[in-house]
Enzyme design. Structure first.
Site, PDB file in Angstrom:
ATOM      1  N   ASP A   1      67.938  -1.207  49.188  1.00 49.34           N
ATOM      2  CA  ASP A   1      66.922  -0.182  49.446  1.00 49.34           C
ATOM      3  C   ASP A   1      66.579   0.506  48.130  1.00 49.34           C
ATOM      4  O   ASP A   1      67.093   0.111  47.075  1.00 49.34           O
ATOM      5  CB  ASP A   1      67.388   0.824  50.517  1.00 49.34           C
ATOM      6  CG  ASP A   1      66.220   1.262  51.398  1.00 49.34           C
ATOM      7  OD1 ASP A   1      65.259   1.826  50.838  1.00 49.34           O
ATOM      8  OD2 ASP A   1      66.246   1.038  52.622  1.00 49.34           O
TER       9      ASP A   1
ATOM     10  N   GLU B   1      57.184   0.207  55.599  1.00 46.90           N
ATOM     11  CA  GLU B   1      56.889   1.356  54.734  1.00 46.90           C
ATOM     12  C   GLU B   1      56.601   0.968  53.275  1.00 46.90           C
ATOM     13  O   GLU B   1      57.271   1.442  52.371  1.00 46.90           O
ATOM     14  CB  GLU B   1      58.063   2.353  54.790  1.00 46.90           C
ATOM     15  CG  GLU B   1      58.293   2.878  56.198  1.00 46.90           C
ATOM     16  CD  GLU B   1      59.438   3.885  56.294  1.00 46.90           C
ATOM     17  OE1 GLU B   1      59.327   4.792  57.133  1.00 46.90           O
ATOM     18  OE2 GLU B   1      60.435   3.758  55.568  1.00 46.90           O
TER      19      GLU B   1
ATOM     20  N   HIS C   1      60.557  -0.342  49.650  1.00 42.43           N
ATOM     21  CA  HIS C   1      61.986   0.008  49.640  1.00 42.43           C
ATOM     22  C   HIS C   1      62.754  -0.860  48.645  1.00 42.43           C
ATOM     23  O   HIS C   1      63.848  -1.307  48.922  1.00 42.43           O
ATOM     24  CB  HIS C   1      62.582  -0.136  51.050  1.00 42.43           C
ATOM     25  CG  HIS C   1      62.197   0.987  51.971  1.00 42.43           C
ATOM     26  ND1 HIS C   1      62.563   2.289  51.754  1.00 42.43           N
ATOM     27  CD2 HIS C   1      61.470   0.993  53.124  1.00 42.43           C
ATOM     28  CE1 HIS C   1      62.088   3.059  52.733  1.00 42.43           C
ATOM     29  NE2 HIS C   1      61.410   2.298  53.578  1.00 42.43           N
TER      30      HIS C   1
HETATM   31  C1  TNX Z   1      62.407   4.487  58.565  1.00 41.27           C
HETATM   32  S1  TNX Z   1      63.093   2.080  60.200  1.00 41.27           S
HETATM   33  C2  TNX Z   1      62.893   3.481  57.768  1.00 41.27           C
HETATM   34  C3  TNX Z   1      64.120   3.678  56.990  1.00 41.27           C
HETATM   35  C4  TNX Z   1      64.627   5.089  57.121  1.00 41.27           C
HETATM   36  C5  TNX Z   1      64.513   5.517  58.557  1.00 41.27           C
HETATM   37  C6  TNX Z   1      65.092   6.847  58.842  1.00 41.27           C
HETATM   38  C7  TNX Z   1      62.537   1.473  58.957  1.00 41.27           C
HETATM   39  C8  TNX Z   1      62.170   0.118  59.075  1.00 41.27           C
HETATM   40  N1  TNX Z   1      62.389   2.209  57.832  1.00 41.27           N
HETATM   41  O1  TNX Z   1      63.900   3.328  55.650  1.00 41.27           O
HETATM   42  O2  TNX Z   1      65.943   5.138  56.694  1.00 41.27           O
HETATM   43  O3  TNX Z   1      63.169   5.527  58.935  1.00 41.27           O
HETATM   44  O4  TNX Z   1      65.192   7.038  60.222  1.00 41.27           O
END
Ligand code: TNX
Length: 561
Positions: free
Chosen positions: A223, A359, A296
């Site tokens: 990450d 994301e 990420h």
């Molecule tokens: C969203 S769930 C994210 C994570 C975060 C999380 C916190 C997802 C695919 N991505 O990077 O840690 O929310 O709840």
């Protein structure tokens, strides 16, 4: 004549049990219509099995496990392994050293594990306990293993002890169990990027999964804040990407942001990974490794800045959230990712490789000449389509290596790669859409399955990300979206609990957030939907929580108090 009397009473018993199927004499079983619990609270305590078996019929009497009790199992390696596992489970608390005996038939006085092709369902098993024997049968070692997990919960709670228990008789209540899972994919995830958890803890985590009949561990290995898997061709991924200079203190919404000023990090060597993978295999748990892309991935970019669209000095993330700097879709990046995934595939024999996809802000791509050229060349009309192109190339690579790509539901945007499996987290919609397109779907909607959210009112709880998902809500989770037509429901292959660790810095905190919600989830994924009954679950939860606590595990107290 004596024979006649016996024969007559046998006939009477047969008649009565035939009748009982349709009358109030029916044996009490776990399989009950929704809301109705045929078992008394006493029964549920005596047979406190989680996840609830498909059929569980209590019977009078019990089997006594003594120092002389043997474990009989076929010589087939995996089944023999399960017998050994059972022998080890009982050894410390009982002080017995059960002898293993080779055999393929149930033996009186023994605990027998039998491979029986007439137990038709994958991962299913039958368990019969009476005064004279314990008999577990299944069509595979995996089924036997799940039978052993059920047997384990029928033994006294003192079984869960790290030293010899003060108990003189080890009874197993008589019972008939027929069981098999509702879903094929039963997962738990753990983020080791935001906080690093050493390999021994990962093995413990895998043990918890196995105990509650989960079969998949989704290991979120990379990450923005840390790259945790050694890659031989790119040593800087762990040398640089494995460490951050400091970590945010408090919640990411708190202003001004404060940092602890302490270097933090860690990673798993390939040797450690191999060891964890083989440990997981011995518990019938398959690992899905996750290597995040294109978002990420700041830790990777900090190690190899040429992976970004614009050169520069990048640092491993020190706070939580979403970062604009993502991997650039250039040939160099694809070569890098194929080399990384090549090593990952060598380490993880399972069918799935998770590549994230969530994301990923597109600002850097919009600013990049290279990306704009790529769009023109490939006739892509948006940055979402660029991401789709990105994932498709990785999907092709993974397919060429006989692996299936899994991605978060963002991979639907710009067109879903033909073979991708979708993990639906932003709700149920992504999963529904993917199933309608004929793709396999794993459900982990954040509103039910995100164990990083509070489990009770935040005031009295340790700091968490936000939201609130009490155990009861996890228990109410239904993985198959209601709007999915009947002929598309089979695309939902299962569900998982996700454990993001921004606000979990220690194993204790992970335990607290995971327990008892993991047990509720196990029942929603394993047991038939129509047998779900929350009060029954809570009754069976109490002895289970006691077992975990005896092992030193932190269990959140809310539903137990
Ligand atoms: C969203 S769930 C994210 C994570 C975060 C999380 C916190 C997802 C695919 N991505 O990077 O840690 O929310 O709840």
């Amino acid at each position: 004549m004596l024979w006649n009397t016996k024969a007559r009473s046998a006939l009477l018993v047969a008649l009565l049990s035939g009748l009982s199927a349709v009358s109030c004499l029916a044996p009490k079983t776990f399989a009950s219509p929704k809301g109705l619990e045929p078992l008394t609270t006493e029964d549920l305590t005596r047979y406190a099995v989680i996840p609830r078996p498909r059929v569980l019929q209590p019977a009078p009497g019990h089997f006594v496990w003594t120092a002389e009790t043997r474990i009989v199992a076929p010589s087939e390696a995996a089944a023999h392994g399960v017998a050994q596992y059972l022998a080890e489970l009982v050894a410390t608390p009982t002080g017995f050293k059960p002898q293993l005996e080779e055999g393929s038939a149930a033996k009186p006085g023994a605990v027998s594990l039998r491979l029986d092709p007439s137990v038709s369902e994958d991962e299913g098993y039958r368990l019969n306990v009476d005064a004279s024997s314990v008999d577990i049968s299944a069509n595979s070692a995996r089924g036997l293993f799940y039978g052993v997990q059920t047997l384990r919960q029928l033994l006294p709670t003192a079984l869960d002890s790290t030293s010899k228990a003060k108990l003189s008789t080890w009874e197993v209540p008589a019972v008939h169990v027929e069981d098999a899972p509702r879903f094929a994919y039963r997962g738990m995830h753990l983020d080791v990027g935001r906080h690093f958890f050493p390999a021994p803890f990962i093995k413990q985590y895998i043990d918890w999964l196995a105990r509650y009949k989960f079969n998949t561990f989704h290991w979120h290995l990379t990450d923005d804040q840390g790259w945790r898997i050694e890659i031989k061709q790119y040593p800087k991924l762990t040398e640089v990407g494995g460490y951050r200079k400091e970590t945010l203190i408090g919640h990411s919404h708190d202003l001004p942001a404060k940092f602890d000023g302490t270097r933090y990090g860690g990673f798993y060597t390939q040797e450690q990974i191999k060891d964890v993978v083989s440990y997981a295999a011995s518990r019938f748990v398959t690992i899905v490794p996750e290597i995040e892309m294109p978002g990420h991935s700041l830790a990777a970019i900090a190690a190899y800045p040429e992976l970004a669209c614009s050169p520069g000095a990048y640092e491993v993330g020190t706070k939580w959230g979403i970062f604009e700097d993502i991997l650039c879709p250039k040939e160099e990046t694809f070569t890098f990712l194929q080399n990384v995934l090549g090593e990952v595939i060598e380490l993880f024999p399972g069918p799935y490789v998770h590549v994230g996809g969530d994301e990923a802000p597109k600002a850097r791509w919009r600013e990049s000449e290279l990306v704009q050229r790529l769009k023109a060349e490939q006739h892509l009309t948006s940055e979402d389509e660029v991401q789709s192109y990105f994932i498709k190339r990785i999907d092709d690579f993974l397919n060429s290596k006989q692996r299936k790509l899994v991605g978060w539901d963002e991979i639907l945007a710009g067109g879903l790669s033909p073979n991708a499996v979708v993990m639906s987290w932003r709700g149920f919609d992504g999963g529904t859409r993917a199933a309608q397109l004929g793709h396999s779907v794993i459900m982990t909607p954040h509103s039910f399955c995100y164990f990083d959210q509070y489990q009770a009112s935040p005031g009295a709880e340790p700091l968490a990300i936000g939201g609130q998902i009490p155990v009861e809500k996890v228990y109410a989770f239904e993985p198959v979206p209601i709007d999915l037509p009947a002929d598309q429901r089979h695309f939902v292959i299962g569900a998982q609990g996700s454990v993001w660790t921004e606000y979990m810095a220690t194993p204790d905190q992970v335990e607290y957030m995971v327990f008892p919600r993991l047990l509720a989830l196990s029942e929603t994924i394993w047991s038939p939907a129509e047998t779900r009954n929350y009060p029954s679950f809570v009754t069976r939860l109490r002895p289970n929580a006691k077992r975990l606590q005896q092992l030193g595990i932190k269990v959140a107290p809310h539903v137990l108090d």
